[in-house]
Design a protein around this motif. Structure first.
Motif, PDB file in Angstrom:
ATOM      1  N   GLU A 195      -2.658  -1.258  -6.928  1.00  0.00           N
ATOM      2  CA  GLU A 195      -1.416  -1.475  -7.671  1.00  0.00           C
ATOM      3  C   GLU A 195      -0.467  -2.380  -6.887  1.00  0.00           C
ATOM      4  N   ALA A 196      -0.320  -2.136  -5.585  1.00  0.00           N
ATOM      5  CA  ALA A 196       0.556  -2.962  -4.743  1.00  0.00           C
ATOM      6  C   ALA A 196       0.044  -4.404  -4.671  1.00  0.00           C
TER       7      ALA A 196
ATOM      8  N   VAL B  41       0.719 -10.106  -6.065  1.00  0.00           N
ATOM      9  CA  VAL B  41       0.187 -11.343  -6.623  1.00  0.00           C
ATOM     10  C   VAL B  41       1.060 -11.854  -7.771  1.00  0.00           C
ATOM     11  N   SER B  42       1.623 -10.941  -8.543  1.00  0.00           N
ATOM     12  CA  SER B  42       2.431 -11.368  -9.694  1.00  0.00           C
ATOM     13  C   SER B  42       3.918 -11.550  -9.351  1.00  0.00           C
ATOM     14  N   LEU B  43       4.298 -11.209  -8.152  1.00  0.00           N
ATOM     15  CA  LEU B  43       5.704 -11.315  -7.746  1.00  0.00           C
ATOM     16  C   LEU B  43       6.126 -12.780  -7.617  1.00  0.00           C
TER      17      LEU B  43
ATOM     18  N   GLU C 175       5.958  -4.250  -1.116  1.00  0.00           N
ATOM     19  CA  GLU C 175       4.604  -4.293  -1.669  1.00  0.00           C
ATOM     20  C   GLU C 175       3.584  -4.651  -0.590  1.00  0.00           C
ATOM     21  N   ALA C 176       3.929  -5.548   0.312  1.00  0.00           N
ATOM     22  CA  ALA C 176       3.006  -5.992   1.362  1.00  0.00           C
ATOM     23  C   ALA C 176       2.581  -4.834   2.261  1.00  0.00           C
ATOM     24  N   TYR C 177       3.497  -3.935   2.578  1.00  0.00           N
ATOM     25  CA  TYR C 177       3.174  -2.803   3.446  1.00  0.00           C
ATOM     26  C   TYR C 177       2.129  -1.881   2.833  1.00  0.00           C
ATOM     27  N   GLU C 178       2.022  -1.877   1.519  1.00  0.00           N
ATOM     28  CA  GLU C 178       1.060  -1.009   0.839  1.00  0.00           C
ATOM     29  C   GLU C 178      -0.347  -1.598   0.824  1.00  0.00           C
ATOM     30  N   THR C 179      -0.471  -2.873   1.144  1.00  0.00           N
ATOM     31  CA  THR C 179      -1.788  -3.519   1.109  1.00  0.00           C
ATOM     32  C   THR C 179      -2.417  -3.500   2.495  1.00  0.00           C
ATOM     33  N   ASP C 180      -3.666  -3.847   2.538  1.00  0.00           N
ATOM     34  CA  ASP C 180      -4.370  -3.988   3.822  1.00  0.00           C
ATOM     35  C   ASP C 180      -4.561  -5.457   4.173  1.00  0.00           C
TER      36      ASP C 180
ATOM     37  N   PHE D 236       0.203 -16.717   2.584  1.00  0.00           N
ATOM     38  CA  PHE D 236      -0.169 -17.520   1.420  1.00  0.00           C
ATOM     39  C   PHE D 236       0.559 -17.026   0.172  1.00  0.00           C
ATOM     40  N   TRP D 237       0.525 -15.710  -0.089  1.00  0.00           N
ATOM     41  CA  TRP D 237       1.152 -15.191  -1.309  1.00  0.00           C
ATOM     42  C   TRP D 237       2.668 -15.276  -1.255  1.00  0.00           C
ATOM     43  N   LEU D 238       3.231 -15.188  -0.064  1.00  0.00           N
ATOM     44  CA  LEU D 238       4.680 -15.381   0.055  1.00  0.00           C
ATOM     45  C   LEU D 238       5.028 -16.813  -0.314  1.00  0.00           C
TER      46      LEU D 238
END
Length: 150
Positions: free
Chosen positions: A97-98, A103-105, A123-128, A136-138
């Motif tokens: 979910e994070a 990705v959609s942020l 959201e980043a803290y919830e991912t691995d 890249f996503w930022l």
């Protein structure tokens, strides 16, 4: 929906820790205890605390079970409570979910950079994801006005 006090009283009376729940609800200093492991050492205390945060359809569901089956094991067993409510209302995969949110942020043109970064980090803290993937996503999510400055 707001629980009426009689129904809430019935729920807490059903639990052996009625006095503790009353104290927690009425005493601001009791919130300082929540970080201590012994505060929620008993399943009933965890359930009462979690129940106080239910809202909407989850609260309606809890209330219905309380009214029609007040001896249900979810009132005395934390794992039963978690399983019951997670299966009906919870997020099964918080990492996925994070990742989807990340990705959609997108940073809108009227949003402050600091507010956006806080949201991105949440959201980043919830991912691995590693540093390069997050970078890249930022970059993808930043507004054009920020890219022009960089």
């Amino acid at each position: 929906m707001v629980l009426d006090s009689a129904l809430l009283h019935k729920a807490w009376e059903h639990l052996p820790l009625w006095d503790m729940a009353q104290h927690m609800a009425s005493s601001p200093s009791a919130w300082a205890m929540q970080g201590k492991p012994h505060t929620f050492a008993f399943d009933q205390a965890r359930i009462v605390f979690a129940m106080s945060y239910l809202q909407g359809i989850a609260l309606d569901h809890y209330t219905a079970i309380l009214c029609f089956n007040s001896s249900h094991p979810l009132f005395t067993n934390w794992q039963v409570f978690v399983n019951k409510f997670s299966s009906k209302f919870g997020v099964f995969d918080t990492v996925t979910e994070a990742e989807g949110k990340l990705v959609s942020l997108r940073m809108s043109t009227d949003k402050h950079f600091t507010a956006f970064i806080v949201q991105f980090e949440k959201e980043a803290y919830e991912t691995d994801w590693n540093y390069n993937a997050l970078r890249f996503w930022l970059s993808e999510a930043l507004s054009k006005r920020i890219h022009n400055v960089l």
